[in-house]
Design an enzyme around this catalytic site. Sequence first.
Site, short mmCIF file in Angstrom:
data_model
loop_
_atom_site.label_atom_id
_atom_site.label_comp_id
_atom_site.label_asym_id
_atom_site.label_seq_id
_atom_site.Cartn_x
_atom_site.Cartn_y
_atom_site.Cartn_z
N ARG A 164 0.84 -1.22 0.00
CA ARG A 164 0.00 0.00 0.00
C ARG A 164 0.87 1.26 0.00
NH1 ARG A 164 -2.49 -3.69 -0.90
NH2 ARG A 164 -4.45 -4.40 -0.02
N SER A 238 -10.83 -1.27 3.43
CA SER A 238 -10.03 -1.40 4.66
C SER A 238 -9.67 -0.01 5.17
CB SER A 238 -8.73 -2.15 4.38
OG SER A 238 -9.02 -3.40 3.82
N GLU A 333 -5.21 3.45 6.19
CA GLU A 333 -4.94 3.26 4.76
C GLU A 333 -5.69 4.36 3.98
OE1 GLU A 333 -5.42 -0.80 3.19
OE2 GLU A 333 -6.38 0.09 1.44
C1 LIG Z 1 -15.64 -1.44 -0.96
C2 LIG Z 1 -14.20 -1.08 -1.16
C3 LIG Z 1 -13.27 -2.09 -1.34
C4 LIG Z 1 -11.92 -1.78 -1.54
N1 LIG Z 1 -11.05 -2.81 -1.71
C5 LIG Z 1 -9.74 -2.55 -1.91
C6 LIG Z 1 -8.82 -3.62 -2.10
O1 LIG Z 1 -9.19 -4.79 -2.12
N2 LIG Z 1 -7.51 -3.31 -2.28
C7 LIG Z 1 -7.07 -2.01 -2.30
O2 LIG Z 1 -5.87 -1.81 -2.48
N3 LIG Z 1 -7.92 -0.98 -2.12
C8 LIG Z 1 -9.24 -1.21 -1.93
N4 LIG Z 1 -10.11 -0.17 -1.74
C9 LIG Z 1 -9.61 1.21 -1.72
C10 LIG Z 1 -9.76 1.98 -3.06
O3 LIG Z 1 -10.71 1.37 -3.88
C11 LIG Z 1 -8.43 2.07 -3.82
O4 LIG Z 1 -7.45 2.70 -3.03
C12 LIG Z 1 -8.58 2.84 -5.14
O5 LIG Z 1 -7.39 2.74 -5.89
C13 LIG Z 1 -8.91 4.31 -4.93
O6 LIG Z 1 -9.27 4.86 -6.19
P1 LIG Z 1 -10.06 6.22 -6.30
O7 LIG Z 1 -10.08 6.62 -7.73
O8 LIG Z 1 -11.37 6.10 -5.63
O9 LIG Z 1 -9.08 7.18 -5.48
P2 LIG Z 1 -9.47 8.41 -4.56
O10 LIG Z 1 -10.07 7.91 -3.29
O11 LIG Z 1 -10.22 9.42 -5.31
O12 LIG Z 1 -8.01 8.98 -4.25
C14 LIG Z 1 -7.09 8.24 -3.48
C15 LIG Z 1 -5.75 8.99 -3.45
O13 LIG Z 1 -5.17 8.99 -4.75
C16 LIG Z 1 -4.99 10.33 -5.22
N5 LIG Z 1 -5.27 10.31 -6.66
C17 LIG Z 1 -6.39 9.85 -7.27
N6 LIG Z 1 -6.25 9.95 -8.60
C18 LIG Z 1 -5.04 10.50 -8.84
C19 LIG Z 1 -4.32 10.89 -10.01
N7 LIG Z 1 -4.81 10.71 -11.24
N8 LIG Z 1 -3.10 11.46 -9.86
C20 LIG Z 1 -2.58 11.66 -8.63
N9 LIG Z 1 -3.20 11.30 -7.49
C21 LIG Z 1 -4.42 10.74 -7.59
C22 LIG Z 1 -5.96 11.18 -4.42
O14 LIG Z 1 -5.55 12.53 -4.37
C23 LIG Z 1 -5.90 10.47 -3.08
O15 LIG Z 1 -4.75 10.86 -2.37
C24 LIG Z 1 -11.48 -0.44 -1.54
C25 LIG Z 1 -12.43 0.59 -1.37
C26 LIG Z 1 -13.77 0.27 -1.19
C27 LIG Z 1 -14.77 1.37 -1.03
#
Ligand SMILES: Cc1cc2nc3c(=O)[nH]c(=O)nc-3n(C[C@H](O)[C@H](O)[C@H](O)COP(=O)(O)OP(=O)(O)OC[C@H]3O[C@@H](n4cnc5c(N)ncnc54)[C@H](O)[C@@H]3O)c2cc1C
Length: 337
Positions: A164, A238, A333
């Site tokens: 992570r 998580s 996380e």
């Molecule tokens: C039900 C559920 C299950 C999940 N399961 C997992 C799992 O199994 N494994 C896992 O690793 N994660 C999991 N996650 C967490 C999440 O889905 C991941 O971390 C995902 O990659 C976040 O993507 P997002 O576009 O929603 O990011 P956001 O929440 O919008 O952003 C996360 C971070 O990334 C930055 N960011 C986003 N896009 C960019 C970009 N283009 N350039 C620079 N920075 C950027 C943001 O500023 C922020 O700091 C889960 C979440 C949920 C709700």
Amino acid sequence: MKLFENYSLKNFNTFHIDVKAEKFIEIESSAELLEFVKNNDMNSKNILVLGGGSNILFTKDFDGTILHLTFKDHQEISENDESVILEADAGMNWDDLVKYSVEKNLGGIENLAMIPGTVGAAPVQNIGAYGQELKDSLFEVEYLDLSDQKFKTLSNEQCKFGYRDSIFKNALKKKFIITKVLFQLKKNPELILNYGNVLSELKKEGISNPTIKDVSNIVRKIRTEKLPDPNQIGNAGSFFKNPFIDEATFQKIKNEFPDVPSFKQDGKIKIPAAWLIEKSGLKGFRKENVGTYPKQPLVIVNYGNATGKEIFDFAMLIRQTVKNKFNIELEPEVNII
Ligand SMILES: Cc1cc2nc3c(=O)[nH]c(=O)nc-3n(C[C@H](O)[C@H](O)[C@H](O)COP(=O)(O)OP(=O)(O)OC[C@H]3O[C@@H](n4cnc5c(N)ncnc54)[C@H](O)[C@@H]3O)c2cc1C
């Protein structure tokens, strides 16, 4: 480019926290992004790139500008006998990319099915699930360097991926915007079946020689049964990372709980945070509108109209209770804003 002012983020975070952003800008291409960065002082402004908001907890209104990338193309750019290089824009939905690769029978990200969010966010925390991590198939990341306003690429190695973790959370923090991610997907991958109950679920379905699609479908089935759907119950997956502890701390825990689960990694011992929370008596624990999910206590859920502050306070209560019981400090996380 589309600008919205005083914009509700309720539909842009999976906790469904009803906060507002002073400005919310949809960016439709890399060229538009460059234009924005050139015309704005990125250091003096409070700027946040928001993907699907599935790894974020907003604790208050966002007093600044949110950039939301909406470009979402993908294409195969080269191939050889063993693999295909697939390129995807930052704004693409992550699970759509998984579905595409599975349909094309390309392996490497099939166990990462159903992770919410965008392609652009995936390298930031090196998403992982069911024995697979993004770093296992990532080829390159293209990003806009905010310090000199140039597009650059980083190889897999240069991304310094860890559990992570990546360069984007460390040396490049606040200095980058990811615009594109390239993957090297395998035509004949070694499937990862030995994690969680993947193998036993495949057996239950009578599948002894699984395909990429079978594995991905089983992961979908397991996740659907185990995790809350953020469209129904607000959550961000998580909430805490699994902590690494030293041998002495591990032995102390093992004396009290001989069956403590653990994994060895880089000379350290990783313990599931979910287990620590459960053994602290907090599985399914609920305080008004916030609780730990009964089937997976590492997930904190918003049962109603909880505020971000309520969720944050609840998370800190969990953290303190685990610390009191095990002397282990859980690290979030989720990005707390
Ligand atoms: C039900 C559920 C299950 C999940 N399961 C997992 C799992 O199994 N494994 C896992 O690793 N994660 C999991 N996650 C967490 C999440 O889905 C991941 O971390 C995902 O990659 C976040 O993507 P997002 O576009 O929603 O990011 P956001 O929440 O919008 O952003 C996360 C971070 O990334 C930055 N960011 C986003 N896009 C960019 C970009 N283009 N350039 C620079 N920075 C950027 C943001 O500023 C922020 O700091 C889960 C979440 C949920 C709700």
